[in-house]
Design a protein around this motif. Structure first.
Motif, PDB file in Angstrom:
ATOM      1  N   TRP A  13      11.770   9.756   9.163  1.00  0.00           N
ATOM      2  CA  TRP A  13      10.858   8.867   9.872  1.00  0.00           C
ATOM      3  C   TRP A  13      10.288   7.809   8.933  1.00  0.00           C
ATOM      4  O   TRP A  13      10.137   6.644   9.309  1.00  0.00           O
ATOM      5  N   GLY A  14       9.948   8.197   7.712  1.00  0.00           N
ATOM      6  CA  GLY A  14       9.417   7.237   6.747  1.00  0.00           C
ATOM      7  C   GLY A  14      10.415   6.144   6.430  1.00  0.00           C
ATOM      8  O   GLY A  14      10.076   4.956   6.373  1.00  0.00           O
ATOM      9  N   LEU A  15      11.667   6.528   6.239  1.00  0.00           N
ATOM     10  CA  LEU A  15      12.710   5.543   5.976  1.00  0.00           C
ATOM     11  C   LEU A  15      12.947   4.644   7.180  1.00  0.00           C
ATOM     12  O   LEU A  15      13.096   3.427   7.036  1.00  0.00           O
ATOM     13  N   GLY A  16      12.948   5.245   8.367  1.00  0.00           N
ATOM     14  CA  GLY A  16      13.124   4.441   9.579  1.00  0.00           C
ATOM     15  C   GLY A  16      11.982   3.465   9.797  1.00  0.00           C
ATOM     16  O   GLY A  16      12.202   2.296  10.160  1.00  0.00           O
ATOM     17  N   LEU A  17      10.758   3.910   9.561  1.00  0.00           N
ATOM     18  CA  LEU A  17       9.609   3.012   9.706  1.00  0.00           C
ATOM     19  C   LEU A  17       9.617   1.924   8.636  1.00  0.00           C
ATOM     20  O   LEU A  17       9.271   0.770   8.907  1.00  0.00           O
ATOM     21  N   MET A  18      10.028   2.294   7.432  1.00  0.00           N
ATOM     22  CA  MET A  18      10.072   1.310   6.355  1.00  0.00           C
ATOM     23  C   MET A  18      11.111   0.236   6.641  1.00  0.00           C
ATOM     24  O   MET A  18      10.886  -0.947   6.408  1.00  0.00           O
ATOM     25  N   PRO A  23       9.473  -6.465   6.667  1.00  0.00           N
ATOM     26  CA  PRO A  23       8.648  -7.556   6.132  1.00  0.00           C
ATOM     27  C   PRO A  23       7.278  -7.065   5.638  1.00  0.00           C
ATOM     28  O   PRO A  23       6.792  -7.534   4.601  1.00  0.00           O
ATOM     29  N   LEU A  24       6.705  -6.112   6.338  1.00  0.00           N
ATOM     30  CA  LEU A  24       5.430  -5.530   5.897  1.00  0.00           C
ATOM     31  C   LEU A  24       5.615  -4.773   4.590  1.00  0.00           C
ATOM     32  O   LEU A  24       4.777  -4.851   3.682  1.00  0.00           O
ATOM     33  N   HIS A  25       6.725  -4.047   4.479  1.00  0.00           N
ATOM     34  CA  HIS A  25       7.002  -3.311   3.245  1.00  0.00           C
ATOM     35  C   HIS A  25       7.157  -4.267   2.073  1.00  0.00           C
ATOM     36  O   HIS A  25       6.655  -4.012   0.974  1.00  0.00           O
ATOM     37  N   GLN A  26       7.829  -5.388   2.274  1.00  0.00           N
ATOM     38  CA  GLN A  26       8.001  -6.361   1.191  1.00  0.00           C
ATOM     39  C   GLN A  26       6.670  -6.967   0.774  1.00  0.00           C
ATOM     40  O   GLN A  26       6.412  -7.168  -0.421  1.00  0.00           O
ATOM     41  N   LYS A  27       5.802  -7.247   1.744  1.00  0.00           N
ATOM     42  CA  LYS A  27       4.479  -7.793   1.416  1.00  0.00           C
ATOM     43  C   LYS A  27       3.643  -6.776   0.642  1.00  0.00           C
ATOM     44  O   LYS A  27       2.947  -7.135  -0.311  1.00  0.00           O
ATOM     45  N   LEU A  28       3.706  -5.516   1.053  1.00  0.00           N
ATOM     46  CA  LEU A  28       2.972  -4.472   0.326  1.00  0.00           C
ATOM     47  C   LEU A  28       3.478  -4.335  -1.105  1.00  0.00           C
ATOM     48  O   LEU A  28       2.691  -4.207  -2.042  1.00  0.00           O
ATOM     49  N   GLN A  29       4.790  -4.366  -1.264  1.00  0.00           N
ATOM     50  CA  GLN A  29       5.364  -4.221  -2.596  1.00  0.00           C
ATOM     51  C   GLN A  29       4.984  -5.403  -3.483  1.00  0.00           C
ATOM     52  O   GLN A  29       4.634  -5.227  -4.644  1.00  0.00           O
ATOM     53  N   SER A  49       4.189   1.334  -2.326  1.00  0.00           N
ATOM     54  CA  SER A  49       4.334   0.626  -1.056  1.00  0.00           C
ATOM     55  C   SER A  49       4.961   1.497   0.029  1.00  0.00           C
ATOM     56  O   SER A  49       4.894   1.163   1.214  1.00  0.00           O
ATOM     57  N   THR A  50       5.557   2.625  -0.345  1.00  0.00           N
ATOM     58  CA  THR A  50       6.126   3.528   0.652  1.00  0.00           C
ATOM     59  C   THR A  50       5.105   4.524   1.200  1.00  0.00           C
ATOM     60  O   THR A  50       5.347   5.142   2.235  1.00  0.00           O
ATOM     61  N   LEU A  51       3.976   4.686   0.508  1.00  0.00           N
ATOM     62  CA  LEU A  51       2.984   5.680   0.934  1.00  0.00           C
ATOM     63  C   LEU A  51       2.450   5.471   2.351  1.00  0.00           C
ATOM     64  O   LEU A  51       2.360   6.443   3.111  1.00  0.00           O
ATOM     65  N   PRO A  52       2.096   4.247   2.780  1.00  0.00           N
ATOM     66  CA  PRO A  52       1.624   4.100   4.163  1.00  0.00           C
ATOM     67  C   PRO A  52       2.663   4.508   5.196  1.00  0.00           C
ATOM     68  O   PRO A  52       2.330   5.083   6.237  1.00  0.00           O
ATOM     69  N   PHE A  53       3.933   4.252   4.892  1.00  0.00           N
ATOM     70  CA  PHE A  53       4.990   4.620   5.832  1.00  0.00           C
ATOM     71  C   PHE A  53       5.194   6.129   5.878  1.00  0.00           C
ATOM     72  O   PHE A  53       5.470   6.683   6.941  1.00  0.00           O
TER      73      PHE A  53
END
Length: 96
Positions: A13-18, A23-29, A49-53
């Motif tokens: 699920w984390g990978l799918g959400l990421m 685009p949100l993941h890239q901004k967080l990173q 940056s993966t923690l929220p997901f």
């Protein structure tokens, strides 16, 4: 109790959400890379940056287990991972 299927479902699920919200993941990173100037490789920023997901995935896994039962947790995680991956491929192809 923490079963291996919960770990697998949370990772899927984390990978799918990421991938689904890439685009949100890239901004967080990028924001973490700006804040962590002492990490030149950006590895820590990528992990943070993966923690929220992963937290959102844990919530989704818990809700899926409550609503559909234990046997559907990994299956729905796999479907989410494939769906997020397909969305990311389509988004990248459309950007070209």
């Amino acid at each position: 109790m923490l079963r291996p299927s919960l770990w697998a479902a949370t990772a899927l699920w984390g990978l799918g959400l990421m991938w689904g919200f890439s685009p949100l993941h890239q901004k967080l990173q990028e924001s973490w890379e700006k804040q962590l100037l002492w990490d030149p490789s950006g590895a820590l920023a990528s992990l943070l940056s993966t923690l929220p997901f992963l937290l959102a995935a844990g919530l989704v896994v818990a809700l899926t287990e409550i609503s559909l039962g234990k046997s559907w947790v990994v299956s729905c995680g796999l479907i989410a991972c494939v769906g997020g991956g397909l969305y990311e491929l389509g988004r990248r192809d459309n950007a070209r």
